[in-house]
Motif scaffolding. Sequence first.
Motif, PDB file in Angstrom:
ATOM      1  N   ILE A 162     -14.390  42.874  48.938  1.00  0.00           N
ATOM      2  CA  ILE A 162     -14.949  43.523  48.223  1.00  0.00           C
ATOM      3  C   ILE A 162     -15.987  42.623  47.091  1.00  0.00           C
ATOM      4  CG2 ILE A 162     -15.415  46.079  47.618  1.00  0.00           C
ATOM      5  CD1 ILE A 162     -13.392  47.083  48.378  1.00  0.00           C
ATOM      6  N   ILE A 163     -17.014  43.345  47.200  1.00  0.00           N
ATOM      7  CA  ILE A 163     -18.276  43.148  45.525  1.00  0.00           C
ATOM      8  C   ILE A 163     -18.652  43.764  45.219  1.00  0.00           C
ATOM      9  CG2 ILE A 163     -19.122  41.209  47.092  1.00  0.00           C
ATOM     10  CD1 ILE A 163     -19.377  39.551  44.602  1.00  0.00           C
ATOM     11  N   ASP A 164     -18.773  44.697  44.082  1.00  0.00           N
ATOM     12  CA  ASP A 164     -18.910  45.960  43.440  1.00  0.00           C
ATOM     13  C   ASP A 164     -20.275  45.087  42.496  1.00  0.00           C
ATOM     14  OD1 ASP A 164     -17.456  47.820  45.240  1.00  0.00           O
ATOM     15  OD2 ASP A 164     -15.858  47.256  43.931  1.00  0.00           O
ATOM     16  N   LEU A 165     -21.004  45.454  41.962  1.00  0.00           N
ATOM     17  CA  LEU A 165     -22.222  45.987  41.149  1.00  0.00           C
ATOM     18  C   LEU A 165     -22.172  47.379  40.696  1.00  0.00           C
ATOM     19  CD1 LEU A 165     -24.977  44.187  42.500  1.00  0.00           C
ATOM     20  CD2 LEU A 165     -23.448  42.781  41.525  1.00  0.00           C
ATOM     21  N   PHE A 166     -21.741  46.879  39.054  1.00  0.00           N
ATOM     22  CA  PHE A 166     -21.622  48.963  38.815  1.00  0.00           C
ATOM     23  C   PHE A 166     -22.368  48.193  37.098  1.00  0.00           C
ATOM     24  CE2 PHE A 166     -17.905  45.736  38.252  1.00  0.00           C
ATOM     25  CZ  PHE A 166     -17.303  45.718  36.869  1.00  0.00           C
ATOM     26  N   ASN A 167     -22.382  49.211  36.384  1.00  0.00           N
ATOM     27  CA  ASN A 167     -23.353  49.730  35.538  1.00  0.00           C
ATOM     28  C   ASN A 167     -24.128  48.602  35.071  1.00  0.00           C
ATOM     29  OD1 ASN A 167     -20.817  51.248  34.459  1.00  0.00           O
ATOM     30  ND2 ASN A 167     -19.997  49.272  33.362  1.00  0.00           N
ATOM     31  N   TYR A 168     -25.679  49.208  36.102  1.00  0.00           N
ATOM     32  CA  TYR A 168     -26.890  48.134  36.067  1.00  0.00           C
ATOM     33  C   TYR A 168     -27.077  49.478  35.064  1.00  0.00           C
ATOM     34  CZ  TYR A 168     -31.120  47.922  38.527  1.00  0.00           C
ATOM     35  OH  TYR A 168     -32.879  48.410  38.462  1.00  0.00           O
ATOM     36  N   ASN A 169     -28.445  48.557  34.750  1.00  0.00           N
ATOM     37  CA  ASN A 169     -29.236  48.916  33.929  1.00  0.00           C
ATOM     38  C   ASN A 169     -30.217  47.937  34.707  1.00  0.00           C
ATOM     39  OD1 ASN A 169     -29.826  46.692  31.562  1.00  0.00           O
ATOM     40  ND2 ASN A 169     -27.685  47.373  31.174  1.00  0.00           N
ATOM     41  N   LEU A 170     -31.949  47.989  33.772  1.00  0.00           N
ATOM     42  CA  LEU A 170     -32.527  47.408  33.999  1.00  0.00           C
ATOM     43  C   LEU A 170     -32.642  45.267  33.906  1.00  0.00           C
ATOM     44  CD1 LEU A 170     -35.795  49.714  33.266  1.00  0.00           C
ATOM     45  CD2 LEU A 170     -34.696  49.102  35.669  1.00  0.00           C
ATOM     46  N   ASN A 171     -31.930  45.040  32.308  1.00  0.00           N
ATOM     47  CA  ASN A 171     -31.064  43.709  32.516  1.00  0.00           C
ATOM     48  C   ASN A 171     -29.956  43.197  32.796  1.00  0.00           C
ATOM     49  OD1 ASN A 171     -33.957  43.808  30.702  1.00  0.00           O
ATOM     50  ND2 ASN A 171     -33.054  45.481  29.156  1.00  0.00           N
ATOM     51  N   SER A 172     -29.258  43.871  32.678  1.00  0.00           N
ATOM     52  CA  SER A 172     -27.649  43.579  32.866  1.00  0.00           C
ATOM     53  C   SER A 172     -27.367  44.474  34.492  1.00  0.00           C
ATOM     54  CB  SER A 172     -27.218  43.519  32.033  1.00  0.00           C
ATOM     55  OG  SER A 172     -27.177  44.593  31.721  1.00  0.00           O
ATOM     56  N   VAL A 173     -26.070  43.329  35.105  1.00  0.00           N
ATOM     57  CA  VAL A 173     -25.114  44.264  35.734  1.00  0.00           C
ATOM     58  C   VAL A 173     -24.204  43.798  35.972  1.00  0.00           C
ATOM     59  CG1 VAL A 173     -25.824  42.902  37.810  1.00  0.00           C
ATOM     60  CG2 VAL A 173     -24.904  45.140  38.527  1.00  0.00           C
ATOM     61  N   GLU A 174     -23.203  44.553  36.060  1.00  0.00           N
ATOM     62  CA  GLU A 174     -21.079  43.341  36.147  1.00  0.00           C
ATOM     63  C   GLU A 174     -21.096  43.271  37.409  1.00  0.00           C
ATOM     64  OE1 GLU A 174     -18.664  45.085  33.350  1.00  0.00           O
ATOM     65  OE2 GLU A 174     -20.059  46.469  32.408  1.00  0.00           O
ATOM     66  N   VAL A 175     -20.225  42.554  37.989  1.00  0.00           N
ATOM     67  CA  VAL A 175     -20.173  42.712  39.119  1.00  0.00           C
ATOM     68  C   VAL A 175     -18.029  42.355  39.252  1.00  0.00           C
ATOM     69  CG1 VAL A 175     -20.429  39.974  38.749  1.00  0.00           C
ATOM     70  CG2 VAL A 175     -20.416  40.996  41.315  1.00  0.00           C
ATOM     71  N   GLY A 176     -17.829  42.672  40.091  1.00  0.00           N
ATOM     72  CA  GLY A 176     -16.132  42.248  40.299  1.00  0.00           C
ATOM     73  C   GLY A 176     -16.486  41.999  41.992  1.00  0.00           C
ATOM     74  N   VAL A 177     -15.023  41.152  42.407  1.00  0.00           N
ATOM     75  CA  VAL A 177     -14.635  41.069  43.772  1.00  0.00           C
ATOM     76  C   VAL A 177     -13.298  41.145  43.893  1.00  0.00           C
ATOM     77  CG1 VAL A 177     -14.114  38.574  42.983  1.00  0.00           C
ATOM     78  CG2 VAL A 177     -15.536  39.080  45.204  1.00  0.00           C
ATOM     79  N   ILE A 178     -12.895  41.874  44.812  1.00  0.00           N
ATOM     80  CA  ILE A 178     -11.138  41.443  45.255  1.00  0.00           C
ATOM     81  C   ILE A 178     -11.182  41.002  46.862  1.00  0.00           C
ATOM     82  CG2 ILE A 178     -11.118  43.964  45.886  1.00  0.00           C
ATOM     83  CD1 ILE A 178      -8.005  43.665  44.261  1.00  0.00           C
ATOM     84  N   ILE A 179     -10.462  39.901  46.581  1.00  0.00           N
ATOM     85  CA  ILE A 179     -10.306  39.760  48.388  1.00  0.00           C
ATOM     86  C   ILE A 179      -8.711  39.596  48.671  1.00  0.00           C
ATOM     87  CG2 ILE A 179      -9.985  37.687  49.676  1.00  0.00           C
ATOM     88  CD1 ILE A 179     -12.360  38.103  48.605  1.00  0.00           C
ATOM     89  N   ASN A 180      -8.731  40.833  50.355  1.00  0.00           N
ATOM     90  CA  ASN A 180      -7.302  41.110  50.776  1.00  0.00           C
ATOM     91  C   ASN A 180      -6.589  39.812  50.867  1.00  0.00           C
ATOM     92  OD1 ASN A 180      -5.430  41.550  52.333  1.00  0.00           O
ATOM     93  ND2 ASN A 180      -6.562  43.336  53.016  1.00  0.00           N
ATOM     94  N   GLU A 181      -5.459  39.989  50.319  1.00  0.00           N
ATOM     95  CA  GLU A 181      -4.176  38.629  49.990  1.00  0.00           C
ATOM     96  C   GLU A 181      -4.076  37.842  51.021  1.00  0.00           C
ATOM     97  OE1 GLU A 181      -0.005  39.703  48.502  1.00  0.00           O
ATOM     98  OE2 GLU A 181      -0.806  41.012  48.124  1.00  0.00           O
ATOM     99  N   ASP A 182      -4.267  38.312  52.085  1.00  0.00           N
ATOM    100  CA  ASP A 182      -4.083  37.552  53.308  1.00  0.00           C
ATOM    101  C   ASP A 182      -5.819  36.256  53.711  1.00  0.00           C
ATOM    102  OD1 ASP A 182      -1.782  38.732  54.197  1.00  0.00           O
ATOM    103  OD2 ASP A 182      -3.146  39.569  55.728  1.00  0.00           O
ATOM    104  N   TYR A 183      -6.769  36.729  52.739  1.00  0.00           N
ATOM    105  CA  TYR A 183      -7.311  36.259  52.902  1.00  0.00           C
ATOM    106  C   TYR A 183      -7.816  34.760  51.889  1.00  0.00           C
ATOM    107  CZ  TYR A 183      -8.345  38.040  57.693  1.00  0.00           C
ATOM    108  OH  TYR A 183      -8.234  38.839  58.851  1.00  0.00           O
TER     109      TYR A 183
END
Length: 143
Positions: free
Chosen positions: A74-95
């Motif tokens: 999963i890759i998430d974009l969050f805390n979006y505003n017109l100038n910036s956004v935060e990103v987070g990523v998690i990969i299942n252990e097997d991959y």
Amino acid sequence: MLKGKKIILRSLQHTDLSFLYNIENNQENWQFGSEKRQYTHEELASYIKNAKVDILIAKQYRFIIDFMHIPVGIIDLFNYNLNSVEVGVIINEDYRNKGFAREALNLVVDYVFAKLNIKKVCASVAINNLASINLFYSCNFQL
């Protein structure tokens, strides 16, 4: 949908329920996110149903990292505003350690700059999470 060489970043689908349930309820993953609680199938099914709201409205968006029709992360974009956004990523252990997170991060950063006209993409990473630190450095993030 965003297409890479090995993966596709796509919207959540109802068929992702079990995958999402396992990722969200794996307590080892809780150190990486802000929510630290168990979710029911019903809560996650409702989340999936409402997950297609545009980032401009919801201020967040979740992509499934899909490899050959298998959700691997999963890759998430969050805390979006017109100038910036935060990103987070998690990969299942097997991959993990197969380049999926790097490809997903590069795809989503290109999307954010080109399509959303965002000027700044940020990530918060724990100081002891060396795998994530190395990932973000490899994608030209700066401390």
